[in-house]
Design a protein around this motif. Structure first.
Motif, PDB file in Angstrom:
ATOM      1  N   GLN A 208       0.464  -1.240  -0.214  1.00  0.00           N
ATOM      2  CA  GLN A 208       0.207   0.108  -0.222  1.00  0.00           C
ATOM      3  C   GLN A 208       1.047   1.388   0.110  1.00  0.00           C
ATOM      4  N   ALA A 209       2.140   1.144  -0.366  1.00  0.00           N
ATOM      5  CA  ALA A 209       2.692   2.168   0.075  1.00  0.00           C
ATOM      6  C   ALA A 209       2.876   3.072  -1.055  1.00  0.00           C
ATOM      7  N   LYS A 210       2.854   4.641  -0.553  1.00  0.00           N
ATOM      8  CA  LYS A 210       2.948   5.088  -2.138  1.00  0.00           C
ATOM      9  C   LYS A 210       4.488   5.775  -1.972  1.00  0.00           C
ATOM     10  N   GLY A 211       5.458   6.117  -2.772  1.00  0.00           N
ATOM     11  CA  GLY A 211       6.638   6.801  -2.690  1.00  0.00           C
ATOM     12  C   GLY A 211       7.875   5.881  -2.097  1.00  0.00           C
ATOM     13  N   THR A 212       9.095   6.829  -3.410  1.00  0.00           N
ATOM     14  CA  THR A 212       9.959   5.739  -2.515  1.00  0.00           C
ATOM     15  C   THR A 212      10.293   5.696  -0.786  1.00  0.00           C
ATOM     16  N   ILE A 213      10.027   6.705  -0.363  1.00  0.00           N
ATOM     17  CA  ILE A 213      10.122   6.925   1.226  1.00  0.00           C
ATOM     18  C   ILE A 213       9.484   5.636   2.123  1.00  0.00           C
ATOM     19  N   ALA A 214       8.574   5.706   2.088  1.00  0.00           N
ATOM     20  CA  ALA A 214       6.888   4.504   2.384  1.00  0.00           C
ATOM     21  C   ALA A 214       7.776   3.621   2.587  1.00  0.00           C
ATOM     22  N   ARG A 215       8.224   3.423   0.425  1.00  0.00           N
ATOM     23  CA  ARG A 215       8.461   1.515   0.333  1.00  0.00           C
ATOM     24  C   ARG A 215       9.765   1.133   1.048  1.00  0.00           C
ATOM     25  N   LEU A 216      10.890   2.113   1.227  1.00  0.00           N
ATOM     26  CA  LEU A 216      12.453   1.563   1.790  1.00  0.00           C
ATOM     27  C   LEU A 216      11.626   1.982   3.700  1.00  0.00           C
ATOM     28  N   SER A 217      10.558   2.768   4.061  1.00  0.00           N
ATOM     29  CA  SER A 217      10.684   2.575   5.355  1.00  0.00           C
ATOM     30  C   SER A 217       9.379   1.313   5.687  1.00  0.00           C
TER      31      SER A 217
END
Length: 133
Positions: free
Chosen positions: A41-50
């Motif tokens: 469900q993560a959107k964006g690079t930082i959210a996916r990294l987290s």
């Protein structure tokens, strides 16, 4: 085939965090499943990294508690950025709670070992309840 035990670095880090042992393998599987859903469900690079760092944390914590999953830990060299993010994120959270306990003169500062996201009020209340007099 079960995954290999965590690296020496991960083992030492988990020993330093000294999080309460979760005795039930299902607890670890549930956390891993939650994190996999959050990654999807993560959107964006930082959210996916987290979220990916949360998955690695869930797997490595299970390993540190003696439970091996079918899931391999990704190699450290190829994913150094994810591991760096994970080490920083969870160590900072751990430090935050210990510092807060010290500033509040909690009776057992050494017993405060938390890595829950402090940005969510209901989670802060949950942690405070565990460490109240």
């Amino acid at each position: 085939m079960p995954s290999r035990p965590p690296s020496l670095l991960l083992s030492k880090w988990h020993k330093m965090l000294n999080l309460p042992r979760q005795a039930c393998p299902a607890w670890h599987r549930d956390r891993l499943l939650e994190e996999q859903i959050e990654l999807q469900q993560a959107k964006g690079t930082i959210a996916r990294l987290s979220e990916f760092s949360d998955i690695i944390f869930a797997i490595s914590r299970a390993h540190s508690n003696g439970y091996l999953f079918d899931r391999q830990l990704p190699p450290l060299r190829a994913n150094w950025h994810v591991y760096s993010y994970m080490f920083s994120k969870f160590t900072l959270r751990w430090s935050f709670y210990r510092t807060a306990a010290w500033l509040c003169r909690a009776p057992n500062v050494d017993g405060v070992r938390e890595v829950i996201n402090p940005a969510k009020d209901y989670k802060l209340a949950e942690v405070a309840g565990r460490h109240a007099d």
